[in-house]
Scaffold this active site. Structure first.
Site, PDB file in Angstrom:
ATOM      1  N   HIS A   1       8.770 -12.165 -53.574  1.00  0.00           N
ATOM      2  CA  HIS A   1       8.483 -11.254 -52.469  1.00  0.00           C
ATOM      3  C   HIS A   1       7.102 -10.670 -52.681  1.00  0.00           C
ATOM      4  O   HIS A   1       6.710 -10.421 -53.821  1.00  0.00           O
ATOM      5  CB  HIS A   1       9.523 -10.129 -52.416  1.00  0.00           C
ATOM      6  CG  HIS A   1       9.585  -9.448 -51.095  1.00  0.00           C
ATOM      7  ND1 HIS A   1       8.707  -8.449 -50.746  1.00  0.00           N
ATOM      8  CD2 HIS A   1      10.394  -9.639 -50.030  1.00  0.00           C
ATOM      9  CE1 HIS A   1       8.999  -8.054 -49.517  1.00  0.00           C
ATOM     10  NE2 HIS A   1       9.999  -8.760 -49.059  1.00  0.00           N
TER      11      HIS A   1
ATOM     12  N   ASP B   1      17.121 -12.705 -48.440  1.00  0.00           N
ATOM     13  CA  ASP B   1      17.531 -13.939 -47.781  1.00  0.00           C
ATOM     14  C   ASP B   1      18.344 -14.853 -48.682  1.00  0.00           C
ATOM     15  O   ASP B   1      18.971 -15.795 -48.202  1.00  0.00           O
ATOM     16  CB  ASP B   1      16.299 -14.703 -47.286  1.00  0.00           C
ATOM     17  CG  ASP B   1      15.630 -13.963 -46.154  1.00  0.00           C
ATOM     18  OD1 ASP B   1      16.373 -13.469 -45.298  1.00  0.00           O
ATOM     19  OD2 ASP B   1      14.411 -13.844 -46.148  1.00  0.00           O
TER      20      ASP B   1
HETATM   21  N1  CMC Z   1       9.368 -20.492 -56.061  1.00  0.00           N
HETATM   22  C1  CMC Z   1       8.487 -20.887 -57.000  1.00  0.00           C
HETATM   23  N2  CMC Z   1       7.327 -20.240 -57.274  1.00  0.00           N
HETATM   24  C2  CMC Z   1       7.048 -19.155 -56.539  1.00  0.00           C
HETATM   25  C3  CMC Z   1       7.909 -18.692 -55.536  1.00  0.00           C
HETATM   26  C4  CMC Z   1       9.117 -19.403 -55.301  1.00  0.00           C
HETATM   27  N3  CMC Z   1       9.962 -19.000 -54.366  1.00  0.00           N
HETATM   28  N4  CMC Z   1       7.381 -17.597 -54.957  1.00  0.00           N
HETATM   29  C5  CMC Z   1       6.224 -17.373 -55.575  1.00  0.00           C
HETATM   30  N5  CMC Z   1       6.013 -18.318 -56.543  1.00  0.00           N
HETATM   31  C6  CMC Z   1       4.885 -18.373 -57.472  1.00  0.00           C
HETATM   32  C7  CMC Z   1       3.600 -18.843 -56.792  1.00  0.00           C
HETATM   33  O1  CMC Z   1       3.483 -20.238 -56.850  1.00  0.00           O
HETATM   34  C8  CMC Z   1       2.560 -18.116 -57.603  1.00  0.00           C
HETATM   35  O2  CMC Z   1       2.424 -18.795 -58.830  1.00  0.00           O
HETATM   36  P1  CMC Z   1       0.970 -18.824 -59.590  1.00  0.00           P
HETATM   37  O3  CMC Z   1       0.668 -17.393 -59.899  1.00  0.00           O
HETATM   38  O4  CMC Z   1       1.205 -19.673 -60.790  1.00  0.00           O
HETATM   39  O5  CMC Z   1       0.022 -19.437 -58.609  1.00  0.00           O
HETATM   40  C9  CMC Z   1       3.208 -16.766 -57.924  1.00  0.00           C
HETATM   41  O6  CMC Z   1       4.625 -17.029 -57.922  1.00  0.00           O
HETATM   42  C10 CMC Z   1       2.885 -15.671 -56.916  1.00  0.00           C
HETATM   43  O7  CMC Z   1       3.264 -16.147 -55.614  1.00  0.00           O
HETATM   44  P2  CMC Z   1       2.447 -15.929 -54.278  1.00  0.00           P
HETATM   45  O8  CMC Z   1       2.666 -17.095 -53.377  1.00  0.00           O
HETATM   46  O9  CMC Z   1       1.042 -15.553 -54.588  1.00  0.00           O
HETATM   47  O10 CMC Z   1       3.190 -14.671 -53.686  1.00  0.00           O
HETATM   48  P3  CMC Z   1       3.072 -14.121 -52.223  1.00  0.00           P
HETATM   49  O11 CMC Z   1       3.243 -12.652 -52.321  1.00  0.00           O
HETATM   50  O12 CMC Z   1       1.858 -14.625 -51.526  1.00  0.00           O
HETATM   51  O13 CMC Z   1       4.324 -14.796 -51.477  1.00  0.00           O
HETATM   52  C11 CMC Z   1       6.537 -15.178 -50.713  1.00  0.00           C
HETATM   53  C12 CMC Z   1       5.557 -14.168 -51.340  1.00  0.00           C
HETATM   54  C13 CMC Z   1       7.810 -14.451 -50.296  1.00  0.00           C
HETATM   55  C14 CMC Z   1       5.891 -15.784 -49.463  1.00  0.00           C
HETATM   56  C15 CMC Z   1       6.824 -16.281 -51.756  1.00  0.00           C
HETATM   57  O14 CMC Z   1       7.409 -15.706 -52.907  1.00  0.00           O
HETATM   58  C16 CMC Z   1       7.732 -17.379 -51.186  1.00  0.00           C
HETATM   59  O15 CMC Z   1       7.241 -18.312 -50.536  1.00  0.00           O
HETATM   60  N6  CMC Z   1       9.091 -17.283 -51.446  1.00  0.00           N
HETATM   61  C17 CMC Z   1      10.021 -18.233 -50.883  1.00  0.00           C
HETATM   62  C18 CMC Z   1      10.255 -17.903 -49.417  1.00  0.00           C
HETATM   63  C19 CMC Z   1      11.112 -16.673 -49.237  1.00  0.00           C
HETATM   64  O16 CMC Z   1      12.139 -16.498 -49.882  1.00  0.00           O
HETATM   65  N7  CMC Z   1      10.682 -15.800 -48.301  1.00  0.00           N
HETATM   66  C20 CMC Z   1      11.451 -14.607 -47.922  1.00  0.00           C
HETATM   67  C21 CMC Z   1      10.696 -13.354 -48.177  1.00  0.00           C
HETATM   68  S1  CMC Z   1      11.780 -11.930 -48.087  1.00  0.00           S
HETATM   69  C22 CMC Z   1      12.163 -11.758 -46.439  1.00  0.00           C
HETATM   70  C23 CMC Z   1      11.137 -11.065 -45.658  1.00  0.00           C
HETATM   71  O17 CMC Z   1      10.774  -9.916 -46.006  1.00  0.00           O
HETATM   72  O18 CMC Z   1      10.690 -11.640 -44.674  1.00  0.00           O
END
Ligand code: CMC
Length: 432
Positions: free
Chosen positions: A307, A367
């Site tokens: 998140h 989720d």
């Molecule tokens: N599985 C594997 N690796 C992950 C995941 C995941 N679900 N989420 C983040 N990471 C890794 C990412 O690759 C990065 O690694 P590194 O630092 O080595 O490059 C690190 O963790 C930080 O991730 P980020 O993408 O920079 O984080 P963000 O804040 O931009 O993205 C997120 C947040 C929710 C989009 C992402 O965690 C994700 O895609 N999760 C899966 C989709 C999901 O469950 N979304 C629902 C969000 S909650 C409901 C809502 O509020 O809408």
């Protein structure tokens, strides 16, 4: 000038300015950078809005490190246990818990809004049955913006209240009709003696017995409550930005629904079930999928994990995990969704112990479990995000109202770091 300030010195010109620091009640204080452009000629640059406060708000507080979520100061855990969706809706809109009389009058207003004009059914019926319900939902809201176009008067308090009620009462009815449509059922009537969740279950699943309806409505009410607001997320920020042009609130909510649809926002609950089904039907074990999620050359991510704000367990996930347990156990011991729930528990256990997830502070989010409960209730998978949108309409509308009442209200208009071509002369097509 405020007492607290941050001084910025331009290394090139040696000019210096003081930027006021604004105190928040909780969470990080913010630096008011509005003088940056005026006095030094710079813009701030923050793609993804990692360090940007876009507005002042009194509605929801999140502490992502501690895993706290409060609506108007009330912890989500307490509201989920002691309150209900209707009362929480009143709280989000009014900044206080209602008295008995206030709640009764609010409930009457909400129920009067169940009377959605059935002309919206014409819009639903235009679609193919396998169309995505979020697209249908956006179209219905767009239709309402056309229908109420002539009344548009956002400066008027009565107009704002009327639209608030129309949206909070009407979106659940429209959602139930969309569900009726995609399941090939006839469009059901609403019942003004029922709460929003009871009425939704009654319209969507008329064949359930009374006990099943009661259990499903209770689970649904908590799901609605947990999804009602979440501060300045992508869809809420969209509603604010869209609404800031003084467009129709129905059009602004349509924009919010479109934003929520994406798999990294509200669409994640649908993606979680796809992932769990894939794991269930494959001959690979849970560790295989965990390894895939960790592999940077593989686009696979563990859906329902991570998140932008929570760097701890999402408090909503804990509540839904409990509901999932209770619901699956109470309703039906042989519920076909039990294996999915077991896979989810196993994934969670592995991920919470894995160094990759631990160091990146990736915990289950709301989720991760909400899809399992919705599936157990019988909600078709493509409708999960509609349920989220239905509940989040409350937050969107609360933020829309707050924005319009803000003394600093003006149209939202971000700027940019331009990295395109410098002035270029046109070349005739024959000479290129
Ligand atoms: N599985 C594997 N690796 C992950 C995941 C995941 N679900 N989420 C983040 N990471 C890794 C990412 O690759 C990065 O690694 P590194 O630092 O080595 O490059 C690190 O963790 C930080 O991730 P980020 O993408 O920079 O984080 P963000 O804040 O931009 O993205 C997120 C947040 C929710 C989009 C992402 O965690 C994700 O895609 N999760 C899966 C989709 C999901 O469950 N979304 C629902 C969000 S909650 C409901 C809502 O509020 O809408």
């Amino acid at each position: 000038m405020a007492d607290k300030k941050i001084t910025i010195k331009d290394g090139q010109s040696d000019n210096e300015i003081d930027l006021p620091v604004l105190d928040s009640i909780l969470g990080p204080n913010v630096v008011d950078i509005r003088a940056l452009e005026k006095n030094l000629g710079y813009l701030s640059h923050d793609p993804g809005f990692i360090a940007t406060s876009s507005c002042e708000s009194k509605i929801t507080f999140i502490d992502g490190n501690e895993g706290k979520l409060w609506y108007r100061g009330y912890p989500i855990e307490e509201l989920a246990e002691k309150s209900n969706f209707l009362e929480t809706t009143y709280l989000l809109l009014n900044d206080k818990l209602p008295s008995k009389n206030e709640l009764k009058s609010f409930s009457d207003d909400i129920k009067s809004g169940y009377n959605v004009d059935r002309s919206v059914l014409k819009i639903i019926e235009v679609f193919d049955k396998d169309s995505h319900p979020m697209a249908i939902m956006t179209a219905c809201l767009s239709y309402l913006s056309a229908k109420y176009h002539r009344d548009l008067n956002i400066q008027n308090k009565n107009y704002r209240y009327k639209s608030t009620i129309n949206l909070i009462s009407g979106v659940p009815i429209i959602s139930a009709w969309i569900l009726n449509f995609i399941l090939g059922q006839s469009f059901k009537d609403s019942d003004k003696t029922l709460s929003i969740a009871e009425n939704f279950i009654n319209m969507a699943f008329p064949k359930l017995n009374d006990e099943q309806k009661k259990l499903s409505a209770r689970a649904m009410d908590v799901i609605f409550l947990l999804h009602a607001d979440h501060e300045q997320n992508a869809s809420t920020s969209t509603v604010r930005l869209s609404g800031s042009s003084e467009t129709s609130p129905y059009a602004a909510i349509a924009a919010g629904i479109s934003t929520l649809w994406g798999p990294t926002h509200g669409g994640a609950n649908e993606a979680v079930i796809n992932m769990l089904e894939e794991i269930k039907n494959s001959d690979k074990d849970v560790e295989f999928y965990i390894d895939q999620a960790k592999d940077k050359d593989n686009p696979f991510r563990l859906m329902g994990f991570g998140h932008r704000i929570y760097k701890n367990y999402d408090p909503r996930a804990k509540i839904i995990q409990k509901i999932a347990h209770e619901y699956l156990e109470t309703l039906d011991k042989d519920n076909p969704n039990k294996p999915l729930f077991d896979i989810a528990m196993k994934l969670e256990k592995y991920a919470l112990e894995d160094e990759y997830f631990v160091t990146r502070k990736l915990y289950p989010n709301v989720d991760f479990y909400s899809g399992i409960v919705l599936k157990a209730i019988g909600v078709p998978q493509s409708m999960y995000t509609v349920i989220f949108a239905l509940a989040r309409t409350v937050g969107w509308v609360a933020h829309w109202n707050e924005m319009l009442e803000d003394k600093n209200f003006r149209i939202g208009r971000p700027r940019q770091l331009y990295t395109g071509k410098n002035k270029t002369s046109y070349v005739d097509i024959n000479e290129r």
